[in-house]
Design an enzyme around this catalytic site. Structure first.
Site, mmCIF file in Angstrom:
data_model
loop_
_atom_site.group_PDB
_atom_site.id
_atom_site.type_symbol
_atom_site.label_atom_id
_atom_site.label_comp_id
_atom_site.label_asym_id
_atom_site.label_seq_id
_atom_site.Cartn_x
_atom_site.Cartn_y
_atom_site.Cartn_z
ATOM 1 N N GLU A 50 0.796 -1.221 0.000
ATOM 2 C CA GLU A 50 0.000 0.000 0.000
ATOM 3 C C GLU A 50 0.832 1.276 0.000
ATOM 4 O OE1 GLU A 50 -2.745 3.150 0.674
ATOM 5 O OE2 GLU A 50 -1.011 2.717 1.941
ATOM 6 N N HIS A 114 -0.676 0.690 7.208
ATOM 7 C CA HIS A 114 -1.225 1.518 6.139
ATOM 8 C C HIS A 114 -0.112 2.433 5.638
ATOM 9 C CE1 HIS A 114 -5.238 3.605 4.777
ATOM 10 N NE2 HIS A 114 -4.389 3.463 3.796
ATOM 11 N N HIS A 134 -3.683 0.290 12.055
ATOM 12 C CA HIS A 134 -5.090 0.284 12.448
ATOM 13 C C HIS A 134 -5.317 -0.848 13.452
ATOM 14 C CE1 HIS A 134 -5.853 3.293 9.455
ATOM 15 N NE2 HIS A 134 -5.357 2.527 8.496
ATOM 16 N N ASN A 167 -4.688 7.871 7.886
ATOM 17 C CA ASN A 167 -4.367 7.257 6.602
ATOM 18 C C ASN A 167 -2.865 7.181 6.376
ATOM 19 O OD1 ASN A 167 -3.725 7.383 3.583
ATOM 20 N ND2 ASN A 167 -5.905 6.896 3.528
ATOM 21 N N ASN A 223 -5.700 11.880 2.238
ATOM 22 C CA ASN A 223 -5.059 10.608 1.949
ATOM 23 C C ASN A 223 -3.556 10.716 2.184
ATOM 24 O OD1 ASN A 223 -4.539 8.012 0.829
ATOM 25 N ND2 ASN A 223 -6.293 8.223 -0.536
ATOM 26 N N ASP A 266 -3.609 8.546 -4.580
ATOM 27 C CA ASP A 266 -3.569 7.862 -3.289
ATOM 28 C C ASP A 266 -2.372 8.359 -2.473
ATOM 29 O OD1 ASP A 266 -3.627 6.063 -1.149
ATOM 30 O OD2 ASP A 266 -4.352 4.427 -2.400
ATOM 31 N N ASN A 267 -1.180 7.904 -2.819
ATOM 32 C CA ASN A 267 0.015 8.313 -2.086
ATOM 33 C C ASN A 267 1.007 9.021 -2.999
ATOM 34 O OD1 ASN A 267 -0.429 7.151 0.627
ATOM 35 N ND2 ASN A 267 -0.442 5.212 -0.480
#
Length: 358
Positions: A50, A114, A134, A167, A223, A266-267
């Site tokens: 991720e 994450h 998380h 996040n 994000n 996203d990233n």
């Protein structure tokens, strides 16, 4: 008469919102496949990659095994997925990935990684890794040190009341960092309502080693985030936008620019040589939504390179894209290093590409 006007007005607003949501889902989008050179799947990564960050040595630290936390009752396919941290060496790309031990005292059974960020101390060379976890008892940020061996030392689990729906994390030094909260509530139902009502209640928090404080807000689904090479700017991804903020002396953030994108980023990661921003994106939202509910459902991927000057965008280039029949589903991050590109995904594979032209 007035009641009729009110009812018609509300109905028009509802129709407008539904149409906006339908457009956002990307039913109309076609993805045209292209790559910057030969690409291949890196073996032994089956449950996502991720987020990642590349060290100055060319070693990449990767978070793997993230499973969605938006729902209070995750789908059955998520059971048994183990959270891991991996390394990949750009200097020896055929070697594949290596799993890192998280330390003998760390509870790996409750590790749902994450976002990730790494700080390299320019004086001592000490490497500190921060990872969003998380945990079942609430979001926290795990702090490790890395000495280029295959075993990390777990330093502490950082918890703070400002950690609501975390996040990503962005290291500033060995003790302080920024992080994003996607929304404003711990409730899974309220999170979904925030998303479907498109409420910009996400925000960025700065943690100074003792406590967190909000330094930027009004962000829809805050994000991933990254910092410019000179440390002057912080880049924050939200749905269909890349926001640029200027860091102030007290680490608060001043808004500079919002770059509208045709694909949801996203990233972000920053090339330490050029300062270019590399974005992992998921161009068709409805596909990604279904993929988050069932990882066996394929979805498309895209990687963008954004060039900037003094915090403002100068150009955007699509470097890689693949439809839902491609080798990687749901790209979430991309790291560039000396003519090579590593692309991560939320739940799927890890893709390595040689960058020859784009």
């Amino acid at each position: 008469m007035y009641v009729k006007i009110v009812v018609i007005s509300i109905l028009c607003l509802v129709i407008q919102h539904v149409a906006r949501l339908a457009y956002m889902m990307g039913y109309h989008i076609t993805v045209y496949n292209h790559s910057p050179g030969p690409c291949r799947v890196v073996p032994n990564v089956d449950n996502g990659s991720e987020d990642m960050q590349t060290l100055s040595s060319g070693i990449v630290i990767i978070s793997s095994g993230y499973h969605a936390h938006i729902s209070s009752s995750p789908p059955a396919y998520m059971s048994g997925i183990e959270g891991k941290l991996l390394t990949f060496d750009f200097n020896n790309p055929n070697q594949g990935v290596t799993e890192l031990s998280l330390g003998k005292d760390f509870d790996t059974s409750d590790f749902n990684p994450h976002g990730i960020s790494v700080y390299e101390n320019p004086d001592s060379g000490k490497i500190t890794i921060f990872v969003v976890n998380h945990h079942t008892s609430g979001d926290r940020i795990e702090k490790f040190t890395y000495d280029h061996s295959n075993e990390l030392e777990h330093i502490e689990s950082i918890r703070d009341k400002s950690m609501i729906n975390v996040n990503d994390v962005l290291a500033v030094d060995e003790d302080s960092f920024y992080f994003t909260n996607m929304g404003s509530t711990h409730s899974s139902l309220a999170r979904k309502l925030e998303i479907w009502l498109m409420m910009p209640w996400g925000h960025v928090v700065f943690y100074d080693g003792l406590a967190g404080r909000t330094v930027a807000d009004g962000i829809f689904l805050a994000n991933g985030l990254a910092m410019s090479t000179d440390g002057k700017y912080v880049y924050v991804c939200q749905l269909f936008e890349l926001k640029t903020f200027e860091r102030q002396q007290d680490n608060s953030l001043r808004f500079v620019q919002a770059l509208r994108l045709a694909t949801p980023p996203d990233n972000p990661s920053v090339d330490p040589v050029t300062g270019d921003i590399w974005l992992g994106t998921q161009p068709i939202v409805i596909e990604m939504t279904e993929h988050l509910e069932d990882a066996s459902k394929s979805c498309s991927s895209q990687v963008l390179k954004v060039s900037t000057k003094n915090g403002n965008t100068t150009s955007i280039t699509s470097v890689y894209a693949s439809d839902n029949k491609g080798p990687i589903w749901g790209s979430s991050v991309a790291n560039y290093y000396q003519g090579q590109l590593l692309i991560g995904s939320v739940y799927h594979k890890l893709l390595y590409c040689e960058v020859r032209a784009f």
